[in-house]
Write a protein that holds these residues in place. Structure first.
Motif, PDB file in Angstrom:
ATOM      1  N   LEU A   1      69.319  77.189  59.024  1.00 54.48           N
ATOM      2  CA  LEU A   1      68.332  77.957  59.801  1.00 54.48           C
ATOM      3  C   LEU A   1      67.030  78.172  59.033  1.00 54.48           C
ATOM      4  N   HIS A   2      67.141  78.393  57.716  1.00 54.42           N
ATOM      5  CA  HIS A   2      65.942  78.701  56.924  1.00 54.42           C
ATOM      6  C   HIS A   2      65.179  77.466  56.448  1.00 54.42           C
ATOM      7  N   THR A   3      65.905  76.372  56.189  1.00 53.50           N
ATOM      8  CA  THR A   3      65.215  75.201  55.630  1.00 53.50           C
ATOM      9  C   THR A   3      65.008  74.100  56.662  1.00 53.50           C
ATOM     10  N   ARG A   4      65.672  74.186  57.808  1.00 57.45           N
ATOM     11  CA  ARG A   4      65.581  73.175  58.857  1.00 57.45           C
ATOM     12  C   ARG A   4      65.757  71.770  58.297  1.00 57.45           C
ATOM     13  N   GLU A   5      64.822  70.866  58.578  1.00 56.28           N
ATOM     14  CA  GLU A   5      65.027  69.466  58.206  1.00 56.28           C
ATOM     15  C   GLU A   5      64.796  69.167  56.723  1.00 56.28           C
TER      16      GLU A   5
ATOM     17  N   MET B   1      63.138  82.042  48.913  1.00 63.45           N
ATOM     18  CA  MET B   1      63.956  81.373  49.924  1.00 63.45           C
ATOM     19  C   MET B   1      65.431  81.732  49.742  1.00 63.45           C
ATOM     20  N   MET B   2      65.911  81.671  48.488  1.00 59.40           N
ATOM     21  CA  MET B   2      67.311  81.991  48.236  1.00 59.40           C
ATOM     22  C   MET B   2      67.613  83.446  48.556  1.00 59.40           C
ATOM     23  N   LYS B   3      66.635  84.312  48.308  1.00 61.75           N
ATOM     24  CA  LYS B   3      66.828  85.737  48.618  1.00 61.75           C
ATOM     25  C   LYS B   3      67.013  85.923  50.130  1.00 61.75           C
ATOM     26  N   ALA B   4      66.180  85.216  50.913  1.00 62.96           N
ATOM     27  CA  ALA B   4      66.274  85.323  52.379  1.00 62.96           C
ATOM     28  C   ALA B   4      67.609  84.772  52.883  1.00 62.96           C
ATOM     29  N   ILE B   5      68.035  83.627  52.321  1.00 62.86           N
ATOM     30  CA  ILE B   5      69.314  83.013  52.713  1.00 62.86           C
ATOM     31  C   ILE B   5      70.479  83.943  52.365  1.00 62.86           C
ATOM     32  N   SER B   6      70.454  84.472  51.134  1.00 64.22           N
ATOM     33  CA  SER B   6      71.545  85.358  50.666  1.00 64.22           C
ATOM     34  C   SER B   6      71.646  86.621  51.512  1.00 64.22           C
ATOM     35  N   THR B   7      70.479  87.212  51.811  1.00 66.57           N
ATOM     36  CA  THR B   7      70.465  88.459  52.600  1.00 66.57           C
ATOM     37  C   THR B   7      71.078  88.231  53.982  1.00 66.57           C
TER      38      THR B   7
END
Length: 310
Positions: free
Chosen positions: A214-218, A262-268
């Motif tokens: 969802l966060h990184t798409r393609e 980015m990793m913070k958003a994914i982890s949250t």
């Protein structure tokens, strides 16, 4: 996902395995989540998100249906793709009923015909499920063309047709009724309160993978494999340590992001989903590791849980 005792089924009770099959991104995982009433399969706008044959369990007073969610059937481009398509083929041949999901937004195309030819080789009953009816134009030439293309496909093979929306729930009751009617009388295979046979660790890994999609798409499409290294539970919090394996250093950079944002958003986002899963507080730590060309290696695929079904 608890599991208690398995009751004795009444003589008229029906049960069996239903494979959800179709092209990538027709809504198979969304449908299974809706049917079992809980999120167990990841959903994403990116095609080809389902990898393992995830089993969702729906128990009603009349029946128990074990849904096998398969990867979207497509032309494979690497070893992982070959494993996924082989596993989907096995799933078609080893269940009691096949639910062939197509979408109401476009007429039957080459991809649908490829899948229908595979399904036609099975001996058991098939239900053609037309999903996304909430997006179908009510009238006009396009609507008639779509309707005719699927009705002709079903008629050719003698399949029954059910229209529904996995998003809104419209028509889902009819779909359930049709599937139960096609099952034979049988036992409870699982305790009635169980919604999946997958271990909690697997679901945790899938929740992380969903947020990456969802966060990184393609940018980091399907080059990720998640390993849940450690789960420690005490009465106040569940601590989870996970490793995200990628194929290239550039993908590692994208996943971590500038200043780790980015990793913070994914982890949250993943942690919030996990808290629903374990019904409590979660502390989640994720590391990113480069494993070059893991999707081409049978050994690595096996390590990450992608085994070929025989």
């Amino acid at each position: 996902m608890s599991g208690g005792l398995i009751p004795t089924a009444a003589p008229e009770f029906r049960s069996g395995f239903v494979s959800i099959v179709g092209r990538p991104n027709v809504g198979k995982s969304t449908l299974m989540n809706y049917l079992v009433g809980q999120k167990i399969a990841i959903t994403s706008p990116v095609a080809q998100t389902t990898r393992n044959r995830l089993q969702g369990i729906l128990t009603t007073p009349q029946a128990q249906i074990i849904f096998v969610d398969t990867p979207g059937i497509h032309k494979p481009h690497h070893e992982l793709g070959k494993v996924l398509v082989q596993n989907a083929r096995v799933a078609i041949g080893s269940v009691d009923v096949v639910l062939f999901v197509v979408e109401a937004t476009s007429a039957a195309g080459k991809g649908d015909l490829f899948v229908s030819n595979l399904i036609a080789q099975t001996k058991g009953p098939v239900v053609l499920g037309i999903n996304k009816v909430d997006q179908l134009p009510e009238s006009g030439r396009k609507a008639a063309e779509i309707k005719h293309s699927y009705e002709a496909l079903a008629a050719e093979h003698g399949w029954s047709v059910v229209k529904f929306s996995a998003l809104t729930g419209e028509g889902i009751e009819n779909l359930q009724t049709e599937l139960v009617a096609k099952l034979e009388p049988g036992p409870y295979y699982y305790p009635p309160d169980l919604v999946t046979d997958q271990p909690e660790r697997f679901i945790m890994g899938e929740l992380i993978r969903e947020q990456i999609l969802l966060h990184t798409r393609e940018e980091v499409p399907h080059s990720v494999a998640i390993a849940i290294e450690k789960v420690e539970e005490d009465k106040n919090i569940t601590r989870i340590l996970a490793t995200v394996n990628v194929e290239r250093k550039s993908q590692k950079g994208i996943l971590i992001g500038k200043g780790g944002l980015m990793m913070k958003a994914i982890s949250t986002a993943a942690r919030e989903q996990m808290q629903k899963l374990v019904a409590g507080k979660v502390y989640l730590e994720i590391f990113v590791r480069v494993q070059e060309r893991w999707r081409q290696s049978r050994t690595r695929l096996s390590e990450f849980g992608y085994k070929v079904e025989k």
